[in-house]
Motif scaffolding. Structure first.
Motif, PDB file in Angstrom:
ATOM      1  N   LEU A 191      11.873   8.326  -3.163  1.00  0.00           N
ATOM      2  CA  LEU A 191      11.444   8.193  -1.773  1.00  0.00           C
ATOM      3  C   LEU A 191      10.831   6.830  -1.483  1.00  0.00           C
ATOM      4  O   LEU A 191      10.668   6.455  -0.314  1.00  0.00           O
ATOM      5  N   LYS A 192      10.485   6.089  -2.517  1.00  0.00           N
ATOM      6  CA  LYS A 192       9.834   4.791  -2.308  1.00  0.00           C
ATOM      7  C   LYS A 192      10.749   3.822  -1.578  1.00  0.00           C
ATOM      8  O   LYS A 192      10.288   2.950  -0.839  1.00  0.00           O
ATOM      9  N   LYS A 193      12.047   3.977  -1.770  1.00  0.00           N
ATOM     10  CA  LYS A 193      13.013   3.089  -1.118  1.00  0.00           C
ATOM     11  C   LYS A 193      12.877   3.170   0.400  1.00  0.00           C
ATOM     12  O   LYS A 193      12.965   2.159   1.107  1.00  0.00           O
ATOM     13  N   GLY A 194      12.648   4.381   0.895  1.00  0.00           N
ATOM     14  CA  GLY A 194      12.535   4.565   2.335  1.00  0.00           C
ATOM     15  C   GLY A 194      11.257   4.004   2.917  1.00  0.00           C
ATOM     16  O   GLY A 194      11.100   3.951   4.140  1.00  0.00           O
ATOM     17  N   LEU A 195      10.335   3.588   2.076  1.00  0.00           N
ATOM     18  CA  LEU A 195       9.063   3.054   2.554  1.00  0.00           C
ATOM     19  C   LEU A 195       9.037   1.538   2.619  1.00  0.00           C
ATOM     20  O   LEU A 195       8.025   0.947   2.976  1.00  0.00           O
ATOM     21  N   GLU A 196      10.174   0.913   2.275  1.00  0.00           N
ATOM     22  CA  GLU A 196      10.187  -0.554   2.259  1.00  0.00           C
ATOM     23  C   GLU A 196      10.161  -1.121   3.672  1.00  0.00           C
ATOM     24  O   GLU A 196       9.501  -2.118   3.938  1.00  0.00           O
ATOM     25  N   GLU A 197      10.901  -0.495   4.594  1.00  0.00           N
ATOM     26  CA  GLU A 197      10.954  -0.985   5.967  1.00  0.00           C
ATOM     27  C   GLU A 197      10.019  -0.164   6.849  1.00  0.00           C
ATOM     28  O   GLU A 197       9.976   1.059   6.741  1.00  0.00           O
ATOM     29  N   PRO A 198       9.272  -0.810   7.724  1.00  0.00           N
ATOM     30  CA  PRO A 198       8.287  -0.095   8.546  1.00  0.00           C
ATOM     31  C   PRO A 198       8.877   0.607   9.765  1.00  0.00           C
ATOM     32  O   PRO A 198       8.323   0.546  10.853  1.00  0.00           O
ATOM     33  N   VAL A 219       0.832  -1.197   0.000  1.00  0.00           N
ATOM     34  CA  VAL A 219       0.000   0.000   0.000  1.00  0.00           C
ATOM     35  C   VAL A 219       0.867   1.248   0.000  1.00  0.00           C
ATOM     36  O   VAL A 219       0.592   2.227  -0.707  1.00  0.00           O
ATOM     37  N   ARG A 220       1.937   1.230   0.770  1.00  0.00           N
ATOM     38  CA  ARG A 220       2.837   2.388   0.824  1.00  0.00           C
ATOM     39  C   ARG A 220       3.421   2.689  -0.560  1.00  0.00           C
ATOM     40  O   ARG A 220       3.457   3.846  -0.990  1.00  0.00           O
ATOM     41  N   GLN A 221       3.858   1.655  -1.238  1.00  0.00           N
ATOM     42  CA  GLN A 221       4.474   1.852  -2.553  1.00  0.00           C
ATOM     43  C   GLN A 221       3.468   2.388  -3.565  1.00  0.00           C
ATOM     44  O   GLN A 221       3.744   3.336  -4.308  1.00  0.00           O
ATOM     45  N   HIS A 222       2.295   1.776  -3.610  1.00  0.00           N
ATOM     46  CA  HIS A 222       1.279   2.219  -4.570  1.00  0.00           C
ATOM     47  C   HIS A 222       0.765   3.604  -4.233  1.00  0.00           C
ATOM     48  O   HIS A 222       0.376   4.361  -5.139  1.00  0.00           O
ATOM     49  N   ALA A 223       0.734   3.971  -2.961  1.00  0.00           N
ATOM     50  CA  ALA A 223       0.274   5.299  -2.581  1.00  0.00           C
ATOM     51  C   ALA A 223       1.195   6.375  -3.160  1.00  0.00           C
ATOM     52  O   ALA A 223       0.723   7.419  -3.628  1.00  0.00           O
ATOM     53  N   VAL A 224       2.501   6.127  -3.133  1.00  0.00           N
ATOM     54  CA  VAL A 224       3.440   7.074  -3.749  1.00  0.00           C
ATOM     55  C   VAL A 224       3.179   7.180  -5.238  1.00  0.00           C
ATOM     56  O   VAL A 224       3.203   8.275  -5.820  1.00  0.00           O
TER      57      VAL A 224
END
Length: 913
Positions: A320-327, A284-289
């Motif tokens: 910035l998507k890279k930073g969203l991989e880890e919670p 969800v985080r990735q698709h939201a970006v």
């Protein structure tokens, strides 16, 4: 088999080719469209079920609503694998049957089915066509899509009411249509000649799929997906955001804007997707970006940029998507902040407010990470663009308050405080005015918002200055006639100063405000001191009185809204936050925090005393700020300032701080004040110089003595309060003045104070007698003149040794001891010194016998004068004095020589007049 369907064989690929369809369909394993996992128990009866008047296949379909729709529809799809023509034909037969027709006539009551059942039959039929299209041979299905499949689907998706097509409200029917059209679309896409296929009903199909409740194409559809995007079910959020990303990407790829037009709902859509960048699901985080990325590029297209235009900041979102991989929370929120910065720089001004309003809705997101992300983004956006939102600040403040009420979470409270702080740093006046407009008494959420303004010293100082200006700008109260006739008027507090005082309390209650309070200590102290003074006895407006009662009846008791107590509490918290806890404590010990009107002078005096002892360095600026109020319009403020100054003059600190002359001049200037209490307190202050700075009395003796004489001659002093203070202060000053300064006014003072010896007020008797005693030491240069004054007062002083008030008796002993050396009679002087000591009891009769003996020996010619004076006291209000007067006369006559007896008027003496 009697029925075609039941005699149909399963595909050759099936392991049991000889089995009929219905018994072998794995009902419990077919994916269900809705909830539930078990098929209807009547499924095993479908082959034999009969409905009167309907063919077996129709009966089969009618009973399907009691089973899984998808399971039955799958059966038709499987049949279509090898028998497309026959399957379509049988479905066409069902379409043409009377199953959807209303029965008429006498027996219709037994044949009619509910609309709900009919809708479920329609749902099943539509889904069957979808499965037929999906399973049918690819080389055959394209030619049948429009003529046989879509025609019948569209026919039953609408309901007719009085001949007018009305869109169905049945959710199952809608879901079946969506599922069916998806399968038909896949069949077309996978067809062997799809490139040559001309889809003439494409527009009609798309029209059926458009969500008619949000006009505007994709933006409306995106908002329609909102409940799923914010769902607390992970799989629903996953699907909704993934679909949104795909649709946005497709929309962007096909977008062709010929003229610059606004992108409506951009702000709302960005607010919908951007907080999901911290969703608990990585997908969800990735698709939201991706969604935010596409939305910003769509906006750029609407602004006139070419579709292949690349914006450096928007492109940065991909990185910035890279930073969203880890919670990791820290990384997630840092990334959200960066995303918000990009959004803030690219969202057009007309969409900014809608973006913020929708983002505030995210504070209640069920996913706490997304709620926190919304707070981060709101504050980041406001830092970036809040400067252009001045007109919207009241609305934003109102929303913040409502969200604090709605969401009881610590992170929301802290974020809201940060939001208020950011807005205040950009629009101080608007934020202050908005908060001051809140209902009184302030609720806990409004208090939280006020305290958020205490976090940064510079801003806090500016806010405090604004509040001080609002306290001082308006009158503290207005006169209002009481309801009862003839009951006079009452003072009603004005709302703005009251609200500003409450706001000052809330801000200064926060420990972070300490630095700002220290920087504004003098004006804060002065304003609040004066505020306290002019709210004594002031009432709340009637509407606030009832509101305060209502608020106190719910939950814990709030802080009192009463004008005076509110001001007192604010002054106390100001002293504590300004490092003057000892001052507040000392005032409390002296009873200075009492709220009743008589405590006004006590409060000011105790504050002056405490400030002199514990906060001396603060006094120069405080005095400077207070001086203008001495000529103010409110008596209460002039009284308070004068009382405060008077007590400061009682300490040498004013001399050390070079404040004495300034304060003395101001006290002298108050001698003409219209308020009697101000005039009285001014004299007290001048008299206090004797104890605070005695060495200065000699320097300013003449000026000080003149003020005291003027005070005793005050013409507008019905109760002699000014005269009393003048006499008390003059008594203190006489110990330090030069003799030359007092000589010229000595006789005037003695004559002026003589009537007070017999005053009904004990204070006046005591003060005037003590003062007379002190004046005697200056009589040497004018002995004969002052000796006459001693003789005039001698009888009164001797008789008042029997005064009912001990303090007056004590004063008489002092005065007589002081008079003795000036009377020229050594024996009398010795008697006064020996018998009138303060610590010695007095046998009055024996004492008076000896006094009269010395008087008649030294001043026999004074007999008649002494007798006449005593006769005056025969009518005294005090019993002991009435008794002492004839005894006094008796002793005089007893000791007088015969040569002087003729002085006595026996008739007058006998008559007692």
């Amino acid at each position: 088999m009697p029925l075609w369907l039941l005699s149909s064989r399963v595909p050759a690929c099936h392991p049991d080719k000889n089995s009929v369809i219905v018994p072998c369909v794995p009902w419990r394993q077919v994916p269900a469209l809705g909830e539930g996992s078990a098929g209807c128990q009547d499924c095993s009866q479908l082959g034999t079920a009969q409905v009167p008047g309907i063919k077996p296949i129709n009966s089969f379909l009618l009973m399907c609503f009691r089973c899984f729709l998808q399971g039955l529809a799958s059966c038709f799809g499987i049949c279509a694998i090898n028998h497309l023509e026959e399957t379509l034909a049988k479905l066409e037969d069902f379409v043409r049957s009377d199953v959807f027709k209303k029965s008429v006539g006498l027996f219709s009551i037994f044949k009619d089915r509910s609309d709900n059942e009919v809708e479920k039959v329609k749902s099943t039929l539509i889904l069957c066509y979808g499965y037929v299209a999906m399973y049918a041979p690819k080389e055959l299905v394209l030619s049948r899509i429009e003529a046989d499949i879509l025609k019948n689907i569209f026919q039953y998706f609408n309901t007719k009411v009085l001949g007018i097509k009305v869109e169905t409200k049945d959710l199952t029917l809608k879901l079946c249509l969506i599922r069916s059209i998806c399968m038909i679309s896949q069949a077309i896409y996978k067809g062997v000649k799809c490139g040559d296929f001309i889809f003439s009903r494409k527009a009609e199909l798309v029209a059926q799929m458009v969500v008619r409740a949000s006009p505007g194409g994709w933006p409306g559809l995106g908002l329609h997906l909102g409940p799923w995007i914010k769902s607390n079910k992970e799989h629903e959020r996953q699907r909704a955001v993934e679909v949104s990303a795909a649709l946005l990407d497709f929309y962007l790829s096909k977008l062709n804007v010929s003229t610059v037009i606004p992108f409506y709902n951009l702000g709302v859509l960005i607010a919908l997707f951007s907080p999901r960048c911290s969703d608990s699901l990585a997908g969800v985080r990735q698709h939201a970006v991706d969604c935010v990325y596409c939305l910003l590029y769509i906006q750029l297209c609407y602004e006139g940029f070419a579709r292949d235009h690349r914006d450096e900041m928007v492109e940065g979102l991909k990185a910035l998507k890279k930073g969203l991989e880890e919670p990791d929370f820290t990384v997630l929120f840092h990334t959200c902040n960066n995303i918000a910065m990009v959004i803030g720089k690219r969202v057009p001004p007309d969409q900014l407010m809608s973006l913020l309003l929708a983002m505030f809705e995210g504070l209640a997101d069920p996913d706490k990470n997304c709620s926190r992300a919304a707070t981060v983004m709101i504050n980041s956006l406001l830092k970036e663009r809040g400067g252009v939102l001045q007109e919207k600040v009241p609305d934003i403040m109102s929303i913040i308050h409502s969200k604090l009420e709605e969401v009881d979470e610590e992170h929301v409270r802290k974020a809201a405080q940060q939001t208020v702080y950011i807005l205040a740093s950009q629009h101080k006046s608007v934020v202050v005015s908005s908060l001051l407009g809140s209902s009184l008494p302030f609720d806990s959420h409004t208090c939280t918002m006020w305290r958020s303004l205490a976090t940064e010293p510079t801003l806090t100082s500016q806010i405090l200055e604004q509040l001080l200006e609002k306290v001082n700008r308006d009158v503290p109260y207005k006169e209002s006639k009481c309801f009862l006739l003839g009951s006079g008027s009452e003072r009603i507090a004005t709302p703005l100063p009251l609200a500003a005082t409450c706001a000052l309390y809330e801000i200064m209650s926060a420990p972070e405000s300490g630095a700002a309070v220290l920087g504004l200590y003098p004006p804060l102290f002065v304003t609040l001191l004066l505020r306290v003074s002019c709210t004594v006895g002031v009432q709340l407006p009637k509407n606030l009185q009832s509101r305060e009662r209502r608020s106190s009846s719910h939950g814990p008791a709030p802080r009192s809204l009463h004008p005076c107590s509110c001001a007192v509490e604010t002054l106390k918290v100001m002293l504590a936050r300004g490092g003057s806890e000892e001052v507040a404590r000392a005032v409390g010990n002296a009873g200075g925090w009492e709220l009743m009107p008589p405590a006004r002078v006590t409060r000011a005096a105790s504050l002056g005393s405490a400030m002199a002892r514990h906060a001396g360095p603060r006094l120069p600026l405080i005095v400077k700020n207070l001086v203008p109020t001495l000529s103010g319009v409110f008596d209460s403020q002039r009284i308070t300032t004068t009382a405060f100054f008077a007590e400061l003059l009682n300490s040498n600190v004013v001399n050390d701080l070079i404040l004495l002359e300034t304060m003395m001049d101001n006290m002298t200037g108050r001698q003409k004040d219209t308020c009697l209490l101000v005039r009285m307190l001014a004299l007290r202050g001048l008299g206090n110089i004797a104890s605070g700075s005695p060495e200065k009395v000699r320097k300013h003796g003449a000026k000080l003595l003149a003020s005291m004489v003027n005070g005793m001659d005050d013409k507008d002093d019905p109760h002699n309060l000014v005269a009393l203070e003048a006499m008390s202060s003059l008594s203190k000053l006489l110990d330090h003045v030069e003799e030359r300064d007092i000589q010229s006014m000595l006789l005037h003072i003695a004559i002026r104070i003589r009537p007070f010896f017999d005053s009904e007020q004990p204070d006046l008797r005591q003060s005037s007698i003590v003062l007379f005693g002190k004046l005697t030491k200056f009589s040497e240069g004018n002995c004969e003149v002052f000796f006459e004054q001693i003789l005039n007062g001698l009888v009164t002083l001797l008789l008042h040794l029997q005064d009912p008030k001990p303090e007056v008796v004590k004063a008489c002993k002092f005065a007589l001891r002081m008079c003795g050396p000036n009377m020229g009679c050594e024996g009398l002087c010795d008697m006064f010194l020996n018998h009138l000591r303060e610590d010695r009891s007095l046998h009055y009769g024996e004492f008076m016998n000896n006094v009269c003996k010395h008087l008649m020996q030294s001043y026999p010619e004074m007999l008649n004068r002494l007798i006449l004076t005593n006769l005056f006291y025969f009518k005294s209000n005090w019993v002991d004095i009435r008794a002492a007067a004839p005894m006094f006369i008796g002793f005089l006559v007893l000791h007088v020589d015969e040569d002087h007896c003729q002085q006595v008027d026996l008739d007058q003496l006998i008559s007692g007049e």
